[in-house]
Design an enzyme around this catalytic site. Structure first.
Site, PDB file in Angstrom:
ATOM      1  N   ALA A   1       0.847  -1.189   0.000  1.00 33.11           N
ATOM      2  CA  ALA A   1       0.000   0.000   0.000  1.00 33.11           C
ATOM      3  C   ALA A   1       0.882   1.240   0.000  1.00 33.11           C
ATOM      4  O   ALA A   1       2.072   1.172   0.301  1.00 33.11           O
ATOM      5  CB  ALA A   1      -0.902  -0.011   1.217  1.00 33.11           C
TER       6      ALA A   1
ATOM      7  N   GLY B   1      -0.299  -5.235   0.285  1.00 35.87           N
ATOM      8  CA  GLY B   1      -1.443  -5.100  -0.614  1.00 35.87           C
ATOM      9  C   GLY B   1      -1.188  -5.759  -1.966  1.00 35.87           C
ATOM     10  O   GLY B   1      -2.118  -6.223  -2.621  1.00 35.87           O
TER      11      GLY B   1
ATOM     12  N   GLU C   1      -2.010  -9.289  -1.460  1.00 40.00           N
ATOM     13  CA  GLU C   1      -3.467  -9.426  -1.340  1.00 40.00           C
ATOM     14  C   GLU C   1      -4.146  -9.295  -2.704  1.00 40.00           C
ATOM     15  O   GLU C   1      -5.084 -10.025  -3.023  1.00 40.00           O
ATOM     16  CB  GLU C   1      -4.001  -8.375  -0.355  1.00 40.00           C
ATOM     17  CG  GLU C   1      -3.581  -8.676   1.078  1.00 40.00           C
ATOM     18  CD  GLU C   1      -3.837  -7.514   2.037  1.00 40.00           C
ATOM     19  OE1 GLU C   1      -3.380  -6.387   1.730  1.00 40.00           O
ATOM     20  OE2 GLU C   1      -4.478  -7.717   3.074  1.00 40.00           O
TER      21      GLU C   1
ATOM     22  N   GLU D   1       3.282  -6.307   6.830  1.00 42.14           N
ATOM     23  CA  GLU D   1       2.601  -5.269   7.611  1.00 42.14           C
ATOM     24  C   GLU D   1       3.044  -5.206   9.068  1.00 42.14           C
ATOM     25  O   GLU D   1       3.140  -4.139   9.656  1.00 42.14           O
ATOM     26  CB  GLU D   1       1.075  -5.464   7.553  1.00 42.14           C
ATOM     27  CG  GLU D   1       0.442  -5.129   6.205  1.00 42.14           C
ATOM     28  CD  GLU D   1       0.477  -6.289   5.222  1.00 42.14           C
ATOM     29  OE1 GLU D   1       1.159  -7.301   5.498  1.00 42.14           O
ATOM     30  OE2 GLU D   1      -0.182  -6.178   4.170  1.00 42.14           O
TER      31      GLU D   1
END
Lengths: 258, 257
Positions: B65, B108, B111, B131
């Site tokens: 992200a 991300g 993901e 993360e």
């Protein structure tokens, strides 16, 4: 710009010279960092199409500098993971031919370094010794991986268990050395050999290296499939086109490495 | 189409979307995800597109992200913005999505990759959910989809250490379909996408839905769903053509109806 090694690039050949002659070029933390850095530089540079690793003075490399470790409690595993293993992986990941020019003794991790290179050119005065056992240790830095793959498991076990000295001649006999060079003309002979490699299709040499090292760990089916990928890649290189063109025109090809 | 952070094109019946923020290793900011979802839904509606390829570049599929965008948020502002809700629309795409992955697929990026239906990875791929190293955890499906993909113990290790795994390790755990040389990952994905694009699209669509049902429904419900989809396909022209061609020992010509 380096303290423990010399690095120079000439006519497509990058030479990394281990340069602590007073210590038989033994490894220190600094030297590992510098070797890795030089390998990365040579790997990235499109001017470099062949690498040589060699030593100054009488030795190629005597392994770990034990005086560097005296009185310190060593975490052997971490020591290898941080210092030696990244260097060995960097040699593997350099998709160009890497020559060990073994000018003198290659002992312990120094021998492993030579084993991790793709080709070993050995001075008639040089010798190898898998010295780990002499101080109660086991071969590291890829010693247990490369040695049996190069000389076969029977000979590898003998060399690692006894730690006996392997002369240049014996090294050649068992396939550990690709070529024995004269001691007087060592540098010139190595350069000549490297110059030949530096003029070949470098991209394809990188693919050969990748596929063969992978191949020793794959079954036939997987290897055939991997060869098909590599041939797809090699088939689209400029050097392939040049090779075919030169063949048709009955002339010598001029490869650019691309 | 005027996008800032993705590139969308098509090659025959294959729609190709490339994340395009190379200077930040394709970090996923809000606008990028919006553009991506918009384009995915557009391609989903376009009847002439039968399969979608999602890719990044050689260095990064997506490295995570956009941290800069998030660093100063508070819990309530995050809740009100609910930025991960839009991700659910990716799971709603009915056409097969293939990921062509190389380099970093982290946070991300991992993901997003796991939202795809088939994943081809280059040998240089690094996959992970880092993360925890930033004091947080995955928020767009990482703990759920990773666990379902690789099993509890491997997911725990990856999520609790934040350390990435190699492409080969990902292959061993069934997280990716295939690992190929870096020069070939896009080519191989396109080859597979073209093959899938030749399949009868209504069957492909119902197969995708049924497989996704298997992930979070009891077997009995999934079996029931599957059976109904199977019966439904007998209303399609492609079923008639496919079975007739089989009997007549010829190649079927699917109309997509």
């Amino acid at each position: 710009m380096y303290e423990t090694i010399l690095y120079d690039v000439m006519e497509g050949i990058a030479t990394i010279t281990l340069n602590r002659p007073e210590k038989f070029n033994a490894f220190t933390e600094k030297m590992h960092k510098e070797i890795i850095d030089a390998l990365k530089q040579a790997g990235k540079s499109s001017d470099v199409r062949c690498l040589i690793i060699t030593g100054t003075g009488k030795a190629f490399n005597a392994g770990q500098d034990l005086s560097d470790m005296q009185g310190v409690e060593v975490d052997f595993g971490e020591f290898l993971r941080k210092r030696y293993n990244p260097m060995i992986m960097q040699i593997r990941n350099t998709e160009k031919p890497v020559i060990a020019a073994v000018n003198g003794v290659a002992a312990g991790a120094g021998m492993s370094l030579a084993l991790a290179c793709d080709i070993r050119l050995v001075s008639e005065k040089a010798f190898f010794t898998n010295a780990f056992i002499n101080i109660g240790l086991v071969p590291d830095s890829g010693g247990c991986y490369f040695l049996p793959r190069i000389v076969g498991i029977g000979k590898a076990l003998e060399l690692a268990m006894t730690g006996e000295k392997i002369s240049a001649e014996e090294a050649y006999r068992i396939g550990l050395a690709n070529k024995i060079c004269s001691a007087e003309n060592f540098e010139a002979e190595v350069k000549e050999y490297a110059a030949r490699l530096a003029k070949l299709p470098t991209k394809s040499i990188g693919l050969i290296k990748r596929a063969m090292y992978k191949g020793v760990e794959m079954n036939l089916e997987e290897t055939l499939e991997y060869e098909a990928y590599c041939q797809d890649i090699a088939g689209s290189t400029a050097d392939h086109k040049e090779g075919v063109q030169a063949f048709l025109e009955k002339r010598s090809p001029v490869f650019t490495g691309k | 189409m005027g996008y800032d952070y993705i590139k969308a094109e098509r090659e025959g019946a294959v729609g190709v979307i490339a994340l395009n923020r190379p200077e930040v290793l394709n970090a996923l900011n809000l606008q990028l995800i919006d553009e991506l979802v918009t384009e995915l839904e557009r391609m989903d509606r376009d009847d002439s597109i039968r399969a979608i390829v999602l890719t990044g570049n050689e260095r990064a599929f997506a490295a995570g992200a956009d941290i800069g965008e998030m660093a100063d948020e508070a819990a309530i502002s995050m809740l009100l913005k609910d930025q991960f809700a839009v991700w659910d629309r990716i799971a709603g795409i009915s056409k097969p999505i293939l990921a062509a992955v190389s380099g970093f697929a982290l946070g991300g990026g991992c993901e997003l990759m796991m939202n795809c239906d088939i994943i081809i990875a280059s040998e240089t791929t690094k996959i992970g959910q880092p993360e925890i190293k930033l004091g947080v955890m995955p928020g767009a499906g990482g703990t759920q989809r990773l666990t379902k993909a690789v099993g509890k113990v491997k997911a725990m290790e990856m999520l609790l250490t934040g350390e990435p795994i190699s492409a080969d390790e990902a292959l061993r755990y069934g997280l990716v379909n295939k690992v190929v040389p870096v020069e070939m990952y896009f080519h191989e994905t396109m080859k597979l996408a073209r093959k899938i694009a030749e399949q009868p699209p209504i069957a492909a669509r119902l197969i995708k839905k049924s497989v996704l049902k298997a992930i979070d429904n009891p077997l009995s419900e999934g079996l029931d769903y599957e059976r109904n989809c199977f019966y439904l396909l007998f209303a399609s022209e492609d079923q008639k053509e496919g079975m007739r061609a089989f009997i007549e020992k010829r190649r079927p010509k699917f109309s997509g109806r």
